[in-house]
Design an enzyme around this catalytic site. Structure first.
Site, PDB file in Angstrom:
ATOM      1  N   ILE A 109       0.829  -1.044   0.060  1.00 17.95           N
ATOM      2  CA  ILE A 109      -0.091  -0.090  -0.068  1.00 17.95           C
ATOM      3  C   ILE A 109       0.968   1.338   0.054  1.00 17.95           C
ATOM      4  CG2 ILE A 109      -1.811   1.378   1.093  1.00 17.95           C
ATOM      5  CD1 ILE A 109      -2.316  -1.556   2.602  1.00 17.95           C
ATOM      6  N   PRO A 110       1.158   1.635  -1.168  1.00 20.09           N
ATOM      7  CA  PRO A 110       2.092   3.218  -1.358  1.00 20.09           C
ATOM      8  C   PRO A 110       1.790   4.330  -0.662  1.00 20.09           C
ATOM      9  CG  PRO A 110       0.810   2.764  -3.265  1.00 20.09           C
ATOM     10  CD  PRO A 110       0.300   1.704  -2.540  1.00 20.09           C
ATOM     11  N   CYS A 111       1.422   4.245   0.715  1.00 20.94           N
ATOM     12  CA  CYS A 111       0.917   5.534   1.295  1.00 20.94           C
ATOM     13  C   CYS A 111       1.864   6.670   1.128  1.00 20.94           C
ATOM     14  CB  CYS A 111       0.744   5.265   2.835  1.00 20.94           C
ATOM     15  SG  CYS A 111       2.138   4.583   3.649  1.00 20.94           S
ATOM     16  N   HIS A 112       3.230   6.498   0.873  1.00 17.95           N
ATOM     17  CA  HIS A 112       3.989   7.434   0.603  1.00 17.95           C
ATOM     18  C   HIS A 112       3.465   8.549  -0.634  1.00 17.95           C
ATOM     19  CE1 HIS A 112       5.296   4.781  -2.529  1.00 17.95           C
ATOM     20  NE2 HIS A 112       5.825   5.569  -3.157  1.00 17.95           N
ATOM     21  N   ARG A 113       2.502   8.209  -1.585  1.00 15.51           N
ATOM     22  CA  ARG A 113       2.078   8.645  -2.690  1.00 15.51           C
ATOM     23  C   ARG A 113       0.824   9.684  -2.273  1.00 15.51           C
ATOM     24  NH1 ARG A 113       2.046   3.369  -6.272  1.00 15.51           N
ATOM     25  NH2 ARG A 113       4.462   3.308  -6.623  1.00 15.51           N
TER      26      ARG A 113
END
Length: 135
Positions: A56-60
């Site tokens: 889950i690429p939460c840095h995006r």
């Protein structure tokens, strides 16, 4: 993990590499407008952060003005910026993400997806106040 968090994670998984979404945008896409803060809370409990498939690429996910979160769990805004730059996200001179160039359009797969005719936002005349019972 609650239903709200699951819906947040499903949307964030769709944000393509090289683009960003805002906390509020994620909230609207899951059907919970005005819940940007709760989207942030959900992302703090991200069980699979990262860029690998299935993560889950939460840095995006960034603030609506392109600012990065000061308390980013991967080590702070410098690490988040490095991850975004590695994916091709561009930044303005003041350190914010160039939202005009990099904000995700909300369509799975991006603007070139086969489902480009599927709306990713309500129509311009949509009455949010009526929908939310604020009239």
């Amino acid at each position: 993990m609650g239903d709200f968090s699951k819906r947040v994670f499903e949307v964030v998984r769709q944000v393509p590499r090289g683009t960003v979404a805002t906390y509020g945008q994620v909230g609207r896409l899951i059907g919970a407008p005005r819940s940007a803060r709760y989207v942030g809370y959900a992302l703090r409990t991200n069980p699979k952060p990262g860029t690998d498939p299935g993560c889950i690429p939460c840095h995006r996910v960034v603030f609506k003005d392109g600012s990065l979160c000061k308390g980013f769990v991967f080590g702070g805004p410098d690490e988040q910026r490095a991850m975004l730059e590695a994916e091709g996200v561009t930044f303005l001179a003041d350190g914010r993400v160039d939202m005009e160039a990099c904000q995700w359009d909300g369509r799975e797969g991006g603007a070139d997806a086969d489902d480009a005719d599927i709306p990713c936002a309500p129509p311009p005349d949509f009455d949010w106040a009526h929908e939310l019972g604020e009239e």
